[in-house]
Design a protein around this motif. Sequence first.
Motif, mmCIF file in Angstrom:
data_model
loop_
_atom_site.group_PDB
_atom_site.id
_atom_site.type_symbol
_atom_site.label_atom_id
_atom_site.label_comp_id
_atom_site.label_asym_id
_atom_site.label_seq_id
_atom_site.Cartn_x
_atom_site.Cartn_y
_atom_site.Cartn_z
ATOM 1 N N GLU A 50 -0.552 58.557 35.255
ATOM 2 C CA GLU A 50 -0.214 57.251 35.821
ATOM 3 C C GLU A 50 -1.325 56.260 35.485
ATOM 4 O O GLU A 50 -2.458 56.649 35.189
ATOM 5 C CB GLU A 50 -0.058 57.352 37.340
ATOM 6 N N VAL A 51 -0.994 54.979 35.532
ATOM 7 C CA VAL A 51 -2.013 53.955 35.311
ATOM 8 C C VAL A 51 -3.052 54.042 36.416
ATOM 9 O O VAL A 51 -2.733 53.967 37.598
ATOM 10 C CB VAL A 51 -1.392 52.544 35.294
ATOM 11 N N ASN A 52 -4.300 54.241 36.027
ATOM 12 C CA ASN A 52 -5.376 54.392 37.011
ATOM 13 C C ASN A 52 -6.602 53.649 36.513
ATOM 14 O O ASN A 52 -7.409 54.184 35.751
ATOM 15 C CB ASN A 52 -5.699 55.875 37.229
ATOM 16 N N VAL A 53 -6.736 52.380 36.899
ATOM 17 C CA VAL A 53 -7.882 51.593 36.478
ATOM 18 C C VAL A 53 -9.061 51.900 37.395
ATOM 19 O O VAL A 53 -8.885 52.381 38.514
ATOM 20 C CB VAL A 53 -7.572 50.083 36.489
ATOM 21 N N ARG A 54 -10.270 51.625 36.914
ATOM 22 C CA ARG A 54 -11.456 51.874 37.728
ATOM 23 C C ARG A 54 -12.395 50.682 37.651
ATOM 24 O O ARG A 54 -12.295 49.845 36.746
ATOM 25 C CB ARG A 54 -12.189 53.128 37.253
ATOM 26 N N LYS A 55 -13.298 50.604 38.613
ATOM 27 C CA LYS A 55 -14.330 49.577 38.605
ATOM 28 C C LYS A 55 -15.570 50.172 37.938
ATOM 29 O O LYS A 55 -16.244 51.001 38.538
ATOM 30 C CB LYS A 55 -14.659 49.126 40.024
ATOM 31 N N PRO A 56 -15.877 49.771 36.708
ATOM 32 C CA PRO A 56 -16.975 50.419 35.989
ATOM 33 C C PRO A 56 -18.366 50.017 36.476
ATOM 34 O O PRO A 56 -19.329 50.725 36.258
ATOM 35 C CB PRO A 56 -16.760 49.965 34.541
ATOM 36 N N ILE A 57 -18.487 48.836 37.121
ATOM 37 C CA ILE A 57 -19.789 48.358 37.591
ATOM 38 C C ILE A 57 -19.646 47.905 39.037
ATOM 39 O O ILE A 57 -18.967 46.921 39.326
ATOM 40 C CB ILE A 57 -20.306 47.194 36.719
ATOM 41 N N ASP A 58 -20.278 48.603 39.957
ATOM 42 C CA ASP A 58 -20.142 48.301 41.380
ATOM 43 C C ASP A 58 -20.548 46.872 41.711
ATOM 44 O O ASP A 58 -19.957 46.228 42.583
ATOM 45 C CB ASP A 58 -20.988 49.271 42.215
ATOM 46 N N SER A 59 -21.563 46.362 41.027
ATOM 47 C CA SER A 59 -22.046 45.020 41.324
ATOM 48 C C SER A 59 -21.157 43.921 40.740
ATOM 49 O O SER A 59 -21.405 42.734 40.959
ATOM 50 C CB SER A 59 -23.483 44.850 40.813
ATOM 51 N N LEU A 60 -20.134 44.301 39.988
ATOM 52 C CA LEU A 60 -19.141 43.347 39.480
ATOM 53 C C LEU A 60 -17.776 43.761 40.040
ATOM 54 O O LEU A 60 -16.948 44.349 39.347
ATOM 55 C CB LEU A 60 -19.119 43.349 37.954
ATOM 56 N N PRO A 61 -17.530 43.456 41.303
ATOM 57 C CA PRO A 61 -16.344 43.987 41.988
ATOM 58 C C PRO A 61 -15.013 43.465 41.473
ATOM 59 O O PRO A 61 -13.974 44.051 41.764
ATOM 60 C CB PRO A 61 -16.567 43.551 43.444
ATOM 61 N N ASN A 62 -15.018 42.387 40.678
ATOM 62 C CA ASN A 62 -13.760 41.842 40.161
ATOM 63 C C ASN A 62 -13.388 42.383 38.787
ATOM 64 O O ASN A 62 -12.386 41.972 38.213
ATOM 65 C CB ASN A 62 -13.839 40.309 40.092
ATOM 66 N N LEU A 63 -14.206 43.290 38.259
ATOM 67 C CA LEU A 63 -13.949 43.836 36.926
ATOM 68 C C LEU A 63 -13.334 45.229 37.016
ATOM 69 O O LEU A 63 -13.862 46.111 37.692
ATOM 70 C CB LEU A 63 -15.262 43.911 36.128
ATOM 71 N N TYR A 64 -12.219 45.415 36.296
ATOM 72 C CA TYR A 64 -11.523 46.698 36.261
ATOM 73 C C TYR A 64 -11.372 47.126 34.803
ATOM 74 O O TYR A 64 -11.226 46.291 33.911
ATOM 75 C CB TYR A 64 -10.145 46.594 36.917
ATOM 76 N N LEU A 65 -11.388 48.427 34.583
ATOM 77 C CA LEU A 65 -11.299 48.966 33.223
ATOM 78 C C LEU A 65 -10.237 50.054 33.147
ATOM 79 O O LEU A 65 -10.186 50.947 33.993
ATOM 80 C CB LEU A 65 -12.653 49.554 32.814
ATOM 81 N N LEU A 66 -9.391 49.965 32.129
ATOM 82 C CA LEU A 66 -8.488 51.063 31.772
ATOM 83 C C LEU A 66 -9.030 51.636 30.471
ATOM 84 O O LEU A 66 -8.889 51.017 29.413
ATOM 85 C CB LEU A 66 -7.051 50.574 31.576
ATOM 86 N N PRO A 67 -9.705 52.791 30.521
ATOM 87 C CA PRO A 67 -10.317 53.351 29.305
ATOM 88 C C PRO A 67 -9.271 53.843 28.324
ATOM 89 O O PRO A 67 -8.076 53.913 28.641
ATOM 90 C CB PRO A 67 -11.169 54.496 29.845
ATOM 91 N N VAL A 68 -9.720 54.211 27.145
ATOM 92 C CA VAL A 68 -8.796 54.590 26.074
ATOM 93 C C VAL A 68 -8.128 55.939 26.334
ATOM 94 O O VAL A 68 -7.001 56.170 25.913
ATOM 95 C CB VAL A 68 -9.531 54.595 24.718
ATOM 96 N N GLY A 69 -8.830 56.854 26.998
ATOM 97 C CA GLY A 69 -8.291 58.202 27.177
ATOM 98 C C GLY A 69 -8.549 59.058 25.945
ATOM 99 O O GLY A 69 -9.337 58.702 25.071
#
Length: 288
Positions: free
Chosen positions: A179-198
């Motif tokens: 399933e689509v599962n984005v993550r926050k790669p940098i805690d100090s940038l709470p508005n940034l989400y990343l969907l890695p390549v896999g």
Amino acid sequence: MSSSSETTDPSIGDIISRINSLDASQVEQIVRYQKEKGVKFGEAAVALGLAKHEDVLWALSQQFKYPYQGRTLESVSAELVVATDPFDATAEFFRDVRAQLLGSVFNAKRENKLALAVCSPDVGDGKSFFSANLAVAFSQLAGRTLLIDADMRTPRLHTLFGGDASTAGLSNVLSGRAEVNVRKPIDSLPNLYLLPVGVIPPNPLELIQGQAFEHLIESVLPKFDYVIVDTPAAAHGADARVIAAKCGAALVVGRSGVTQVTPLKTLCDSLKKTCDVFAGVLLNDYRA
């Protein structure tokens, strides 16, 4: 007569003193130097060796509520200059590009929301560097920014953000294995989400050409204010052009003094035909 209490934000001096555990005598020493030299508290603290330049930047970011990676110990690449040194000239360049894109690709008056595909003629043009820093710049605005690593040929975003290449990501989603599962790669940038390549698949173009990628873009556009997609170099084939067509907008990155005119022009002409918005070409001096 009624009284009310006010919450006052800490001063730059208060923040610098706290993060460096300065005692009263050290603060007095800084203030004395500040008055003698006619400089700001932070400059005085750095001159006296009681604080670092990074501490002053951190204090400024805290006072003005400007998110960046700063003093935290998160494992991110130094290439993420907008996250690690947001007052550098390079970071200012990305903010300038951001401002231009807010008037075109991400114009609030646009009826149909678009995602931005970042493309390049060849490997090593600095496309992933550009995509990552642009996403960080957008994440420092209000709203949510999603960065998608769709380079299933030579992915780099997981290295820039300190992730694991084997983590489930886009390829797993498009193949129906996750399933689509984005993550926050940098805690100090709470508005940034990343969907890695896999996992890198044997059939990246077929996965991108399928309906699953189109459905993915359609599903994330309502949930995020800004969607930026890193693509494979055009030298690998049609991947970037297919991705850009489904995103609706594209921007091309090349290397100054290296990128050849013919492949650059060929890529631009193709994107202009297939995208609703072609955001232009940027040449940079980045070296992979």
